[in-house]
Design an enzyme around this catalytic site. Structure first.
Site, short mmCIF file in Angstrom:
data_model
loop_
_atom_site.label_atom_id
_atom_site.label_comp_id
_atom_site.label_asym_id
_atom_site.label_seq_id
_atom_site.Cartn_x
_atom_site.Cartn_y
_atom_site.Cartn_z
CE LYS A 87 24.78 61.58 16.64
NZ LYS A 87 26.18 61.82 16.92
CD GLN A 130 28.49 64.76 16.72
OE1 GLN A 130 27.44 64.34 17.21
NE2 GLN A 130 29.17 64.07 15.82
CG ASP A 171 28.57 58.73 21.39
OD1 ASP A 171 27.78 58.19 20.60
OD2 ASP A 171 29.05 59.86 21.24
#
Ligand code: NAP
Length: 287
Positions: free
Chosen positions: A53, A97, A120
């Protein structure tokens, strides 16, 4: 018949070029889109994901910060870190994460992220916006699937879509996005008694389970479009999806491969969401 591939790598490259160009335009106005990625602990898969990412951000000219913490980080300290990222004007998107260590309540952390930086798309505000058709961040994986359908000019209106899996990050938002495009949507899960009866009716199938060969050729209507979200390992340890690719590609009209399908699109949509967050700051809405 052999299905056409929907190439997630090629589509990603095209979309990332667009992100890079738009990021450049923002930079010219003094705003560099910035993503903070927070990793707690040393889960090997998570380490690979966050590296990918951060690299994707750098390649597209986005500013990125990777914050790594020991697995012993307390929930309170993580909340404090998230709050300081909420306040940081150089950061437009925050990604924590998952999974987090067991002593940290993941949902509490997600809810601490400012909805305007929830790239997200996991915050309840983002989920609520998707459900009600309001503007907000869409979770990256199903958003990537929608872009894949768009790339083949697939008109979902009046089509029957079957989503296998009902997680908050893939299955449920996927179903809502398909519904928003006027598909008739069926959601299947582990308590669905006869999956094959459902999938045989589908014009579009999205498999998001996490088990190999959940979808085989005998379960697919000829000409259906099949999107494979699953990420599994086969007996040789190689990455594979939920779909029996070799069999299903003989029946489907379009199919996504694993690897090289939905996976790269997920990271791409994270860049798209981060850019949109920065554009919203600059212009009041994404460009
Ligand atoms: P998850 O939270 O474990 O959800 C899996 C879903 O599959 C659940 O809703 C479960 O039903 C359902 N299910 C399990 N066995 C089933 C069966 N035999 N028949 C029908 N449904 C069944 O997983 P997830 O986070 O949604 O992820 C799904 C897969 O996608 C995983 O392989 C994951 O690694 C992958 N993934 C890939 C990407 C990417 O970028 N490519 C991103 C995210 C996830 P219940 O709800 O009844 O338990």
């Amino acid at each position: 018949m052999s299905a056409q591939l929907i190439d997630g790598n090629a589509l990603s490259q095209q979309l990332r070029r667009d992100v890079a160009a738009r990021a450049q335009a923002l930079k010219a106005r003094g705003i560099t889109p910035g993503l903070a990625v927070v990793l707690v602990g040393d889960n090997p898969a998570s380490q690979v994901y966050v590296r990918n990412k951060v690299k994707a951000c750098e390649d597209a000219g986005l500013h990125s910060v990777l914050e790594k913490y020991d697995a012993s980080l307390s929930e309170v300290d993580l909340l404090t870190r998230v709050e300081s990222l909420n306040q940081d004007p150089s950061i437009h998107g925050i990604l924590v994460q998952l999974p987090l260590p067991a002593h940290i309540d993941s949902q509490k952390i997600i809810e601490a992220i400012s909805p305007g930086k929830d790239v997200d798309g996991f915050h309840v505000a983002s989920a609520g916006a998707l459900m009600t058709g309001m503007p907000g961040f869409w979770p990256c994986t199903p958003y990537g699937c929608m872009k894949m359908l768009e790339s083949i000019d697939y008109n979902l209106r009046g089509k029957h879509a079957v989503v296998i899996g009902r997680s908050n990050i893939v299955g449920k938002p996927m179903a809502l996005m398909l519904l928003q495009q006027n598909a008739t949507v069926t959601i299947c899960h582990s308590a669905t008694p006869n999956l094959k009866t459902m999938t045989l009716q589908a014009d579009v199938i999205v498999a998001a389970v996490g088990k190999r060969n959940v979808l085989t050729a005998d379960m697919v209507k000829p000409g259906a479009v099949v999107l494979d979200v699953g990420m599994n390992r086969n007996d040789e340890g190689k990455l594979c999806g939920d779909v029996d690719f070799e069999g299903v590609k003989q029946v489907a009209s379009f199919i996504t491969p694993v690897p090289g399908g939905v996976g790269p699109m997920t990271i791409t949509m994270l860049l798209v969401n981060t850019l949109a967050a920065a554009e919203t700051i600059a212009h009041g809405s994404p460009v």
